[in-house]
Structure formats: C-alpha cells, structure tokens
Motif scaffolding. Structure first.
Motif, PDB file in Angstrom:
ATOM      1  N   VAL A  44       0.848  -1.203   0.000  1.00 33.38           N
ATOM      2  CA  VAL A  44       0.000   0.000   0.000  1.00 33.38           C
ATOM      3  C   VAL A  44       0.882   1.252   0.000  1.00 33.38           C
ATOM      4  CG1 VAL A  44      -1.612   1.342   1.401  1.00 33.38           C
ATOM      5  CG2 VAL A  44      -2.048  -1.065   1.003  1.00 33.38           C
ATOM      6  N   ILE A  45       1.960   1.222   0.795  1.00 31.34           N
ATOM      7  CA  ILE A  45       2.873   2.373   0.850  1.00 31.34           C
ATOM      8  C   ILE A  45       3.469   2.641  -0.535  1.00 31.34           C
ATOM      9  CG2 ILE A  45       5.139   3.108   1.709  1.00 31.34           C
ATOM     10  CD1 ILE A  45       4.347   1.861   4.417  1.00 31.34           C
ATOM     11  N   VAL A  46       3.924   1.583  -1.190  1.00 32.08           N
ATOM     12  CA  VAL A  46       4.598   1.735  -2.476  1.00 32.08           C
ATOM     13  C   VAL A  46       3.617   2.136  -3.597  1.00 32.08           C
ATOM     14  CG1 VAL A  46       5.781   0.395  -4.262  1.00 32.08           C
ATOM     15  CG2 VAL A  46       6.500   0.196  -1.890  1.00 32.08           C
ATOM     16  N   SER A  47       2.391   1.624  -3.553  1.00 37.97           N
ATOM     17  CA  SER A  47       1.528   1.842  -4.711  1.00 37.97           C
ATOM     18  C   SER A  47       0.276   2.686  -4.473  1.00 37.97           C
ATOM     19  CB  SER A  47       1.126   0.494  -5.312  1.00 37.97           C
ATOM     20  OG  SER A  47       0.453  -0.264  -4.344  1.00 37.97           O
ATOM     21  N   GLU A  48      -0.103   2.947  -3.214  1.00 38.47           N
ATOM     22  CA  GLU A  48      -1.384   3.635  -2.981  1.00 38.47           C
ATOM     23  C   GLU A  48      -1.287   4.981  -2.257  1.00 38.47           C
ATOM     24  OE1 GLU A  48      -4.434   2.674  -3.945  1.00 38.47           O
ATOM     25  OE2 GLU A  48      -4.072   0.637  -4.616  1.00 38.47           O
ATOM     26  N   VAL A  49      -0.243   5.198  -1.469  1.00 38.01           N
ATOM     27  CA  VAL A  49      -0.160   6.477  -0.728  1.00 38.01           C
ATOM     28  C   VAL A  49       0.244   7.577  -1.716  1.00 38.01           C
ATOM     29  CG1 VAL A  49       1.031   7.736   1.113  1.00 38.01           C
ATOM     30  CG2 VAL A  49       0.379   5.351   1.464  1.00 38.01           C
ATOM     31  N   PRO A  50      -0.623   8.586  -1.922  1.00 36.57           N
ATOM     32  CA  PRO A  50      -0.320   9.574  -2.960  1.00 36.57           C
ATOM     33  C   PRO A  50       0.730  10.606  -2.541  1.00 36.57           C
ATOM     34  CG  PRO A  50      -2.537   9.894  -2.051  1.00 36.57           C
ATOM     35  CD  PRO A  50      -1.882   8.836  -1.232  1.00 36.57           C
ATOM     36  N   GLN A  93       5.735   7.607  -5.999  1.00 37.52           N
ATOM     37  CA  GLN A  93       6.005   6.739  -4.855  1.00 37.52           C
ATOM     38  C   GLN A  93       6.603   7.609  -3.743  1.00 37.52           C
ATOM     39  OE1 GLN A  93       7.347   2.725  -6.548  1.00 37.52           O
ATOM     40  NE2 GLN A  93       8.850   3.203  -4.999  1.00 37.52           N
ATOM     41  N   PRO A  94       5.990   7.642  -2.548  1.00 34.77           N
ATOM     42  CA  PRO A  94       6.535   8.542  -1.513  1.00 34.77           C
ATOM     43  C   PRO A  94       7.777   7.998  -0.799  1.00 34.77           C
ATOM     44  CG  PRO A  94       4.602   7.378  -0.679  1.00 34.77           C
ATOM     45  CD  PRO A  94       4.801   6.911  -2.085  1.00 34.77           C
ATOM     46  N   LEU A 119      11.508   2.174   6.484  1.00 36.40           N
ATOM     47  CA  LEU A 119      10.841   3.021   5.496  1.00 36.40           C
ATOM     48  C   LEU A 119      11.679   4.291   5.321  1.00 36.40           C
ATOM     49  CD1 LEU A 119       7.090   3.871   6.008  1.00 36.40           C
ATOM     50  CD2 LEU A 119       8.687   5.626   5.415  1.00 36.40           C
ATOM     51  N   GLU A 120      12.044   4.587   4.081  1.00 34.98           N
ATOM     52  CA  GLU A 120      12.810   5.811   3.828  1.00 34.98           C
ATOM     53  C   GLU A 120      11.987   6.695   2.905  1.00 34.98           C
ATOM     54  OE1 GLU A 120      17.377   6.170   2.945  1.00 34.98           O
ATOM     55  OE2 GLU A 120      16.275   6.019   1.069  1.00 34.98           O
ATOM     56  N   SER A 121      11.576   7.850   3.391  1.00 35.29           N
ATOM     57  CA  SER A 121      10.754   8.758   2.592  1.00 35.29           C
ATOM     58  C   SER A 121      11.626   9.488   1.562  1.00 35.29           C
ATOM     59  CB  SER A 121      10.098   9.772   3.527  1.00 35.29           C
ATOM     60  OG  SER A 121       9.579  10.836   2.778  1.00 35.29           O
TER      61      SER A 121
END
Ligand code: SF4
Ligand code: SF4
Ligand code: ZN
Length: 249
Positions: free
Chosen positions: A7-13, A132-133, A211-213
C-alpha cells in the motif's frame, strides 16, 4: 506487513510534476527528457490541501487550484555555461517545492535559455514510480537468538557472522547487535557442537519495518495514510463478501 508495504509503495499519494509546457528551450536536451527529469524531482506534498485529480470536484482535464500546483522556471545562461538546479523552480504554493534544491536538471551553454511551466498533481505509485513517496520500504522478522549451555565459547559463530551480531566475552558469547541479524544461519553452520549450541529463530508477530521517505511526506504520515487506505480496502473487501452471500441466499 506485506500488504502495508504494498500500500505504501503503490497507494499512498504524493505530488509530482505531470505535465510541462515549454515556452523556450534552446538547450541541447529535448523537451521530453527535461519533462521526464522534472517528473522525477521529489516534491514536498501538502496532502491536506489537494485532491487526487480523479476525485476533484472540478472534473476538468486541466485541473484547478485544488488538484494542481503550477511551478515555473525561467533561466538564461548569460555569463557562460551553467547548470540549472531544482531550486530554481518557482512554485505558486510554497508547500509544493522540490524536496532538495540541489538536483541538477540540465546544463545550459552561454545564451541558451529554458523557460517552462510545470503542473504538479497528486498521483499514486501504481501509476508511475514518480508518485512513490518512499525510496525504500522493506520489513523483516524480529530475530531471536538462543545460545545453549553446551556452548564452549569457541567463537566460531562470531567469526562466521557477516553482520557482527555476536561478540566473544570472557566466558560467554554475547549478542551485541540483535536487530542487524538477517537470519542467514551462518553461525549455526559454523558451530562446532552437534547439534549446534546456537539457534536462530524469530519472534512471532514482531517485525522490523524500514521506510525511507523521498521527503515528499514524513515517514509517520506515510504510515498513517497507508493504515487508513488498508483499512478502507479491507472494509470494501468485507462488503463485497457480504453482497456475494446475500446473492446466494
Ligand atoms: S543468523 Fe546470520 S546474521 Fe544472524 S547471528 Fe547468525 S550469522 Fe549473524
Ligand atoms: S560456535 Fe557454537 S560452541 Fe562455538 S561459541 Fe558459537 S555457539 Fe558456542
Ligand atoms: Zn480540480
């Protein structure tokens, strides 16, 4: 955990430049390449002020102030050859600026000019990696190391460990860096005791999530948005199962 990672890779805008109008480009680089580079510049994202274009009330292909941020660039190499950096972009919203102002975009020779207007929009990683954030997102099981009384302190396992997890002390082997363990089992293979005096396992339901933003959003915000999305998806899935059941009856 993997659902959360996906979800982090593909859905968080997050925001990224999606369209560029070139007013002048006398550099040696084609418009398309510069537009592609601009798209990959991470932008600070003000998630609370913008809508995803598909959810915006304007329903306009061009967008409005609630689903689009405009950035402009106007640089001329008057003195001689010079690079153009991301920091030279001007944004109509100071919350939508490049994360770093040191990203080189193109080099201009004397008297060359680059003048453009770029439109940034919210988007999702599943449509393009520029949305991708995160630059890295991974998890592993939380390691558990047990050393039995049969251990004779020979330290073969200490030398075998590629992550320097173990250390030899006076009369025992000590775990000095548990979280670095990658569960490779090299220490078990190197142990002189039969069966081995060292056992590698993992804690049930405990993970190390890294997780690295890219800088677009804070890691905390990325995680909370991912949890919200996952929750929504699970509820949607649940409602679809209920519909199926009622059709059968
Ligand atoms: S499993 Fe691998 S990383 Fe972990 S302690 Fe043993 S040798 Fe080191
Ligand atoms: S290799 Fe086995 S016996 Fe030797 S120190 Fe490590 S755990 Fe103990
Ligand atoms: Zn809009």
């Amino acid at each position: 955990m993997n659902a959360l990672r996906r979800v982090i890779v593909s859905e968080v805008p997050c925001m990224a430049i999606d369209e560029v109008v070139f007013l002048e480009n006398s550099s040696v680089m084609q418009d398309e390449i510069i537009a592609h580079r601009l798209g990959l510049v991470p932008l600070k994202t003000d998630l609370d002020s913008y809508n995803l274009p598909e959810d915006c009330t304007c329903k306009s292909e061009f967008g409005c102030n609630l689903c689009r941020a405009t950035l402009t660039l106007d640089v001329e190499a008057k003195e001689g050859t010079r690079p153009v950096y991301s920091g030279e972009l001007t944004s109509e919203n100071k919350e939508t600026m490049p994360v770093s102002d040191k990203i080189p975009l193109v080099k201009l020779a004397k008297e060359q000019r680059l003048k453009l207007e770029a439109y940034a929009r919210l988007g999702k990683g599943k449509d393009h990696a520029k949305w991708q954030p995160v630059s890295m997102c991974a998890y592993k099981y939380y390691p558990k190391i047990e050393i039995s009384k049969k251990c004779d302190n020979c330290a073969k396992c200490v030398d075998a460990c590629p992550k320097k997890v173990l250390a030899k002390k006076e009369d025992q082997i000590e775990i000095q860096n548990l979280e670095a363990c990658n569960l490779c089992q090299d220490c078990v293979a190197a142990c002189t005791e039969k069966p081995p005096a060292i056992k590698i396992g993992w804690e049930e339901n405990t993970f190390i999530f890294s997780l690295e933003s890219t800088g677009a959003l804070t890691p905390e915000r990325i995680m909370s948005e991912a949890v919200k999305t996952l929750d929504k998806q699970i509820k949607e899935f649940e409602s679809q199962i209920k519909v199926k059941k009622s059709e059968e009856t």
